[in-house]
Design an enzyme around this catalytic site. Sequence first.
Site, mmCIF file in Angstrom:
data_model
loop_
_atom_site.group_PDB
_atom_site.id
_atom_site.type_symbol
_atom_site.label_atom_id
_atom_site.label_comp_id
_atom_site.label_asym_id
_atom_site.label_seq_id
_atom_site.Cartn_x
_atom_site.Cartn_y
_atom_site.Cartn_z
ATOM 1 N N HIS A 1 11.111 14.381 19.633
ATOM 2 C CA HIS A 1 10.589 13.262 20.409
ATOM 3 C C HIS A 1 10.102 12.147 19.484
ATOM 4 C CE1 HIS A 1 9.425 16.730 23.318
ATOM 5 N NE2 HIS A 1 10.689 16.439 23.417
ATOM 6 N N ASP B 1 7.419 8.788 26.156
ATOM 7 C CA ASP B 1 8.561 9.664 26.383
ATOM 8 C C ASP B 1 8.367 10.443 27.689
ATOM 9 O OD1 ASP B 1 7.106 12.025 25.946
ATOM 10 O OD2 ASP B 1 7.777 12.271 23.890
#
Length: 479
Positions: free
Chosen positions: A20, A116
Amino acid sequence: MAAETNKPHVAVLSSPGMGHIIPLLELAKCLVIDHGIHVSFLNITTEASTAQIQLLHSPTLPLGLDVVDIPAVDISALVSDDTPIVARLSINVEESLKPLKSILIALGKPQALFIDLFCTQAFDVCKELSIPTFTFSTPSTSFLAFCLYLPTLDREVECEFIDLPEPVQVPGCSPVRTEDLLDQVRNRKIDEYKWFLFHISRLPMSDGILLNSWEDFEPTSHEAIRKHPFYKQIPTPPVFPVGPLIKHDKPELDNECLAWLDKQPLNSVLFVALGSGGTLSAAQLTELAWGLELSQQRFLLVARKPTDASASATFFNVGEDINVNDPKAYLPDGFLKRTKEVGLVVPTWAQQVSVLQHPSTGAFLSHCGWNSTLESMTHGVPMIAWPLYAEQRMNATMLVEEVGVAVKPVGIPGKGVVDREEIERVVRLVLEGEEGNVMRRKAREQKMSAVKALEFGGSSHELLSSVIKEWKIEKEISV
């Protein structure tokens, strides 16, 4: 700092985990370097891995990209080593973001926040502060389409999805076979699924969704999300494919891997690496080693100690075994000696992008994580698909069946192991066979397509420019 105050200012927030953090950091760099934006990168330090700490405190980060460490919190009473990845990430984020409101106010209320998929708790804070919030979807467009459909599937289907008699019919997209479903949706009764559903159910709260992909790589999925009636009725926020945004290595002058590759023929080496935290069982690693040896092809193997531990156990410990990993202790007896003329084994880590862009690299045996997939396509390297967890099985199927740039070995039914003969077969196929040449040609076409998307005037560059245009106008008016 005076110069930075004259620029639009946005914040970027990633959940922990290198898969991520890397793409969110690349987005931040792109905003700073290519678009003149001042970026504050909010770093969740709770359970941060060694690799995360080193990456986000690197002296090479560009001027105008400030890393803001969010103080660590104690979550030991809430998680354990057995807590699955998404549940553990979500609990970490929820506890870490309790001071988010005060952090954003202290930063002067940035003009936007990028998050995210696992930081959706930020929506509530940003709504209160009137800060536009954009989701940066780090996996594929196909995966996003599945996520947008999942809340409807959850309401309409009573049985476990894995027990469905037919593939999941994602509106406008290729069906998803039940065996390719990501781990997080295979048991709807556990917290892992509930957390996953929580986050993706909140996607319509985004002011826009940025994708780490480009229009020509996944045209069917992009078209579906933009035009299919199902996604319009959700409603789906505006979608902006702005990728591929990948990490760029600065090759080390004395790098052992690159020096070895310099001595190998063009397109002759299979690069074997399973991501920042991927590991194999002892039995599977033995079969892989024997398969490489039997193929008699050149290979560069990033070796990690085998383990039967859960994926989450390695996910949060990236970079911690680099000095204690001895391949001789777990590879087959005599393997290193027998293959020294054709193979190179390095422990734990290699400069992946530098290896993939080297002209001697002919194929990539990968776990098909999206970052690795984009890196392989951006450098025109075909793949042997070896998915391990999360959405990697979906990625592998897409790469094999839709894009035509990968081959997937077939495991022994009921045993979960790919044997050495099958590994030998696929290695020879991708490096020697005509099928491998076809995949290599298609991969090079994707490389050219990616370059075109990112260049000035390309689809990805223009879409990202359109997102930030209004902030620049607002800043000019305020100045």
